[in-house]
Enzyme design. Sequence first.
Site, PDB file in Angstrom:
ATOM      1  N   CYS A 197     143.525   1.002  51.955  1.00  0.00           N
ATOM      2  CA  CYS A 197     143.176   2.090  53.076  1.00  0.00           C
ATOM      3  C   CYS A 197     143.572   1.644  54.341  1.00  0.00           C
ATOM      4  O   CYS A 197     144.064   0.550  54.419  1.00  0.00           O
ATOM      5  CB  CYS A 197     141.718   2.526  52.908  1.00  0.00           C
ATOM      6  SG  CYS A 197     140.632   1.256  53.760  1.00  0.00           S
ATOM      7  N   SER A 245     142.201   0.254  57.280  1.00  0.00           N
ATOM      8  CA  SER A 245     141.757  -0.883  57.690  1.00  0.00           C
ATOM      9  C   SER A 245     141.404  -1.884  56.349  1.00  0.00           C
ATOM     10  O   SER A 245     141.187  -3.087  56.841  1.00  0.00           O
ATOM     11  CB  SER A 245     140.490  -0.710  58.547  1.00  0.00           C
ATOM     12  OG  SER A 245     139.257  -0.535  57.740  1.00  0.00           O
ATOM     13  N   GLY A 248     136.671   0.183  54.611  1.00  0.00           N
ATOM     14  CA  GLY A 248     135.739   0.967  53.755  1.00  0.00           C
ATOM     15  C   GLY A 248     135.934   0.898  52.171  1.00  0.00           C
ATOM     16  O   GLY A 248     135.179   0.987  51.340  1.00  0.00           O
ATOM     17  N   HIS A 264     138.835 -19.687  45.267  1.00  0.00           N
ATOM     18  CA  HIS A 264     137.251 -20.111  45.402  1.00  0.00           C
ATOM     19  C   HIS A 264     136.074 -19.078  44.982  1.00  0.00           C
ATOM     20  O   HIS A 264     135.055 -19.252  44.643  1.00  0.00           O
ATOM     21  CB  HIS A 264     137.177 -20.529  46.890  1.00  0.00           C
ATOM     22  CG  HIS A 264     137.928 -21.680  47.287  1.00  0.00           C
ATOM     23  ND1 HIS A 264     137.879 -22.317  48.559  1.00  0.00           N
ATOM     24  CD2 HIS A 264     138.595 -22.659  46.576  1.00  0.00           C
ATOM     25  CE1 HIS A 264     138.529 -23.189  48.582  1.00  0.00           C
ATOM     26  NE2 HIS A 264     139.053 -23.422  47.516  1.00  0.00           N
ATOM     27  N   ARG A 317     133.390 -26.628  40.989  1.00  0.00           N
ATOM     28  CA  ARG A 317     132.347 -26.504  42.061  1.00  0.00           C
ATOM     29  C   ARG A 317     132.422 -25.331  42.519  1.00  0.00           C
ATOM     30  O   ARG A 317     131.178 -24.658  42.895  1.00  0.00           O
ATOM     31  CB  ARG A 317     132.517 -27.535  43.095  1.00  0.00           C
ATOM     32  CG  ARG A 317     133.776 -27.238  44.054  1.00  0.00           C
ATOM     33  CD  ARG A 317     134.032 -28.201  44.998  1.00  0.00           C
ATOM     34  NE  ARG A 317     135.113 -28.109  45.715  1.00  0.00           N
ATOM     35  CZ  ARG A 317     135.307 -27.556  46.959  1.00  0.00           C
ATOM     36  NH1 ARG A 317     134.273 -26.969  47.688  1.00  0.00           N
ATOM     37  NH2 ARG A 317     136.600 -27.272  47.521  1.00  0.00           N
TER      38      ARG A 317
END
Length: 143
Positions: free
Chosen positions: A65, A67, A70, A98, A132
């Site tokens: 989208c 940005s 949303g 990660h 980890r």
Amino acid sequence: MIISIGNDHAGTFYKNKIVDYLKSQNIEVHNHGTNSEDSVDYPDFVHPVAIDVEDGTSSLGIIICGSGNGANMTANKHQGIRSALCWTSELVALAKQHNNANVLSIPSRFVSLEEALDFVTVFLKTPFDGGRHHHRVDKIACH
């Protein structure tokens, strides 16, 4: 591998280019996005992607989208989703390494098409480091 993709009106152009790229890599695509640049509501196109990833219909999801916010917020409402809003390739790699991100949110109004295509490549090729990070990822979902 099957990738589900969803987008609103701001992501249509990028979505089409990403779909072309994925198909050129012999990756099956489930297109839940709009094919128009007429204004639409992004949740209508993001929830189906999240559902596909949650239920295992798709391996990963890509949402686009303007940005990226949303779409990312919508996807992350789903318990099994770890959607990452990324604007650099390094963030994409770290989200996979990660956080074991399973959905990539692309902000189409803030990155170039070339960057977006690079994000997709990094997203598909970067493995989860485990170790980890594994117990941390397990703590993300609310039970």
